[in-house]
Enzyme design. Structure first.
Site, PDB file in Angstrom:
ATOM      1  N   THR A  88      -0.760   0.855 -10.684  1.00 54.61           N
ATOM      2  CA  THR A  88      -2.013   0.254 -10.212  1.00 54.61           C
ATOM      3  C   THR A  88      -2.815   1.237  -9.356  1.00 54.61           C
ATOM      4  O   THR A  88      -3.994   1.036  -9.110  1.00 54.61           O
ATOM      5  CB  THR A  88      -1.746  -1.058  -9.431  1.00 54.61           C
ATOM      6  OG1 THR A  88      -2.986  -1.729  -9.240  1.00 54.61           O
ATOM      7  CG2 THR A  88      -1.074  -0.808  -8.098  1.00 54.61           C
ATOM      8  N   GLU A  90       0.829  -1.212   0.000  1.00 46.06           N
ATOM      9  CA  GLU A  90       0.000   0.000   0.000  1.00 46.06           C
ATOM     10  C   GLU A  90       0.860   1.257   0.000  1.00 46.06           C
ATOM     11  O   GLU A  90       0.583   2.227  -0.692  1.00 46.06           O
ATOM     12  CB  GLU A  90      -0.943   0.025   1.214  1.00 46.06           C
ATOM     13  CG  GLU A  90      -1.984  -1.074   1.223  1.00 46.06           C
ATOM     14  CD  GLU A  90      -3.056  -0.929   0.144  1.00 46.06           C
ATOM     15  OE1 GLU A  90      -3.128   0.133  -0.501  1.00 46.06           O
ATOM     16  OE2 GLU A  90      -3.810  -1.900  -0.067  1.00 46.06           O
ATOM     17  N   ASP A 130      -4.357  -9.636  -8.417  1.00 48.27           N
ATOM     18  CA  ASP A 130      -4.644  -8.700  -9.525  1.00 48.27           C
ATOM     19  C   ASP A 130      -3.454  -7.923 -10.097  1.00 48.27           C
ATOM     20  O   ASP A 130      -3.094  -8.056 -11.267  1.00 48.27           O
ATOM     21  CB  ASP A 130      -5.776  -7.728  -9.130  1.00 48.27           C
ATOM     22  CG  ASP A 130      -5.594  -7.091  -7.756  1.00 48.27           C
ATOM     23  OD1 ASP A 130      -4.583  -7.364  -7.095  1.00 48.27           O
ATOM     24  OD2 ASP A 130      -6.471  -6.297  -7.343  1.00 48.27           O
TER      25      ASP A 130
HETATM   26  C1  DMJ Z   1      -6.180   0.528  -5.364  1.00 46.66           C
HETATM   27  O1  DMJ Z   1      -5.517   0.865  -4.214  1.00 46.66           O
HETATM   28  C2  DMJ Z   1      -5.243  -0.122  -6.329  1.00 46.66           C
HETATM   29  O2  DMJ Z   1      -5.820  -0.071  -7.576  1.00 46.66           O
HETATM   30  C3  DMJ Z   1      -4.933  -1.538  -5.956  1.00 46.66           C
HETATM   31  O3  DMJ Z   1      -4.147  -2.216  -6.916  1.00 46.66           O
HETATM   32  C4  DMJ Z   1      -6.170  -2.350  -5.719  1.00 46.66           C
HETATM   33  N1  DMJ Z   1      -7.333  -1.551  -5.776  1.00 46.66           N
HETATM   34  C5  DMJ Z   1      -7.359  -0.340  -5.036  1.00 46.66           C
HETATM   35  C6  DMJ Z   1      -8.637   0.402  -5.277  1.00 46.66           C
HETATM   36  O4  DMJ Z   1      -9.737  -0.422  -5.442  1.00 46.66           O
END
Ligand code: DMJ
Length: 573
Positions: free
Chosen positions: A470, A133, A273
């Site tokens: 991401t 995170e 993911d």
């Molecule tokens: C985000 O913090 C990022 O996209 C992460 O990869 C997974 N999804 C959350 C938001 O849904």
């Protein structure tokens, strides 16, 4: 049309005639896009201004009570009383907002933010944070904003900028490094920013936690000249890939010390993911063939073992047998990734499934049970996630089909109708009652608003080649970072390329990553690439053995050699 000679009437008449020559539908589209851009801009500022008023410099806004939460530390399950008494947060939402402010062209707020961060942000805090995170939100936010700030064409900085954000990023990156000191270089999921890995720290982590660090840490190495960040992230990624099953599937959780899988169920959703996402995006950003080869095998396996029609279920990594039949809100990023891989037709079909669920409930529930067609009883929430907007943006850019603008409009309407409150935008606790929860996640500003804005604004992505991390932070694709410049390389993100009479429409990447083409039956004049397409060895599809048969572009299934010597989809599902 004949025009009168009176000057005023003549002018009016000419204007009317001109209007006949301008395509009214494209005019209508431009008006709509402008209107929607403004709506999204207002949404962003409603969220941002409330954060700045009631929560800054803490991490995130609680929009119902107009207060704050220090999510960066709370992600480590630490209660606030365990933090230093003078701890005021790390302004995560501000860091996450910088790249969006840049895209919105707000140079004043962008510069003000940088100034505040360079004078106040410190990572020398006794706080246990989640490495993944903190990497995607803070390190990614800082690096992206730094790159946007040093790009003179953006004209974002009036005064002098002395790489303050890069220095902060470097300091943070160094604090990440102790997490990688494990027998195989697989990083711990949690790290104390001041003291490194804590005693008795959990050794459990997720595939995405280990395998989605390469973009930010790779970029940090390229920018600072210190190779340690990129090599730590790459070592972890390679080790993870070595741990795949013979089916090319990875589990969801693992032990960083023993290197053993803990959860064998595999998917494209939570816990895995961004692993897929970073393989392909690392290939785009760094041009290393290795990343593409890993992505291609992983993508093929996902199509083979998870895909059921246009849905994706979960499967056991060892046997490939289905485990959980569920659609999760996080999976909605997948069509966007498929667009980047050039698999536009498949992206369109899976995107429709997610949008169907959005329409059914007004927003996307966190988990939807496909076998029972009901929402998971304890996972009814929608925390303002961006994934559907993200995929919609990619699909519109690739196809320019105005239907995706309508999808975007529906998303904007739902967000305003159900989640907007005087103090910002609130998460939905239960999508069946639309009961709200007191949390505005920073990704709402970094991703949800950004992707919605970019859906209605082509100017940012048309200028340069970017990949979005991401967490939605743009990083420019530069030839100087590329190991090998692809043969067909385009200055824009998206392109139409002509080969003879055939026109192929896909992402800028697809011509190098998917040189094979699959005919599009609906519009035969157009051909589209498919990431999983492997052509048969012989052009006339004749064969002696299965080895000479490729992979079917539409279904991604392996073709086999028939008794009379022709490749085809002969094996039943
Ligand atoms: C985000 O913090 C990022 O996209 C992460 O990869 C997974 N999804 C959350 C938001 O849904």
């Amino acid at each position: 049309m004949s025009c009168p000679l009176h000057p005023k009437l003549l002018f009016l008449c000419l204007l009317i005639s001109l209007a006949f020559f301008i395509d009214p539908s494209s005019q209508h589209l431009e008006v709509k896009k402008k209107l929607m851009r403004e709506k999204v801009r207002q949404m962003f500022y409603h969220a941002y201004d409330n954060y700045m008023t009631y929560a800054f410099p803490h991490d995130e806004l609680k929009p119902l009570t107009k207060s704050f939460t220090d999510s960066l530390s709370e992600l480590g399950n630490l209660k606030l009383e365990h933090l230093p008494t003078d701890y005021n947060g790390s302004a995560v939402t501000l860091v996450e907002s910088l790249s969006s402010l840049a895209i919105l062209g707000n140079s004043t707020e962008f510069e003000k933010g940088i100034l505040w961060l360079s004078e106040n942000l410190t990572f020398d805090i006794d706080a246990r944070v989640n490495l993944f995170e903190c990497n995607i939100r803070v390190l990614g936010g800082l690096i992206s904003a730094h790159l946007l700030a040093i790009d003179p064409s953006n004209r974002l900085i009036q005064g002098s900028y002395n790489n303050q954000l890069l220095r902060l990023a470097e300091d943070l990156g160094k604090r990440f490094l102790p997490a990688f000191e494990t027998p195989k270089g697989l990083p711990y999921a949690w790290i104390n920013l001041k003291n490194g890995v804590m005693e008795n720290e959990t050794t459990e982590t997720s595939t995405s936690g280990c395998g989605s660090l390469i973009l930010e840490m790779g970029a940090l190495s390229r920018l600072t000249g210190d190779p340690r960040f990129e090599s730590a992230a790459l070592r972890a990624l390679r080790q993870l890939w070595r741990m795949r099953s013979s089916l090319d599937l990875l589990g969801t959780t693992l032990d960083v010390v023993t290197g053993e899988w803990l959860e064998y169920s595999s998917s494209i959703g939570a816990g895995v993911d961004s692993f897929y996402e970073y393989l392909l995006k690392a290939y785009i950003l760094f041009g290393k063939e290795d990343y593409w080869l890993m992505f291609r095998s992983a993508y093929l396996a996902s199509q083979k073992y998870f895909r059921h029609g246009h849905w994706y279920h979960e499967a056991n990594m060892w046997s490939g047998k289905p485990t959980y039949w569920q659609l999760t809100s996080l999976q909605a990023f997948w069509p966007g990734l498929q667009v980047l891989a050039g698999d536009v037709a498949a992206a369109n079909l899976s995107h429709r499934e997610f949008f169907h669920v959005w329409e059914k409930f007004g927003v996307l529930p966190e988990r939807y049970l496909l076998d029972h067609q009901i929402i998971h009883p304890t996972m009814k929430y929608y925390p303002l996630r961006p994934e559907l907007a993200e995929s919609t943006f990619y699909l519109y850019q690739a196809t320019k089909d105005p239907w995706y603008l309508d999808v975007g409009e529906t998303i904007v309407k739902s967000l305003n109708m159900y989640t907007k409150v005087p103090g910002g935008f609130a998460s939905v606790r239960d999508v069946t009652t639309m009961q709200l929860e007191d949390h505005q996640h920073s990704f709402f500003l970094a991703e949800t608003c950004k992707y919605l804005y970019l859906l209605f604004d082509d100017s940012f992505v048309a200028k340069k080649n970017y990949i979005f991390t991401t967490e939605g932070h743009p990083i420019q694709v530069m030839s100087s970072w590329h190991e090998k410049l692809p043969e067909s390389y385009f200055s824009g993100n998206w392109t139409f390329s002509k080969s003879g009479a055939w026109e192929s429409q896909a992402s800028a990447l697809s011509l190098q990553v998917c040189p094979s083409i699959a005919p599009n039956s609906r519009r035969p004049e157009q051909q589209r690439e498919s990431a999983c397409h492997v052509p048969d060895k012989q052009i006339d599809h004749r064969c002696w053995s299965n080895k000479e048969c490729g992979v079917d572009a539409t279904t991604c299934r392996q073709r086999s050699c028939s008794g009379v010597g022709f490749c085809g989809l002969w094996n039943p599902l």
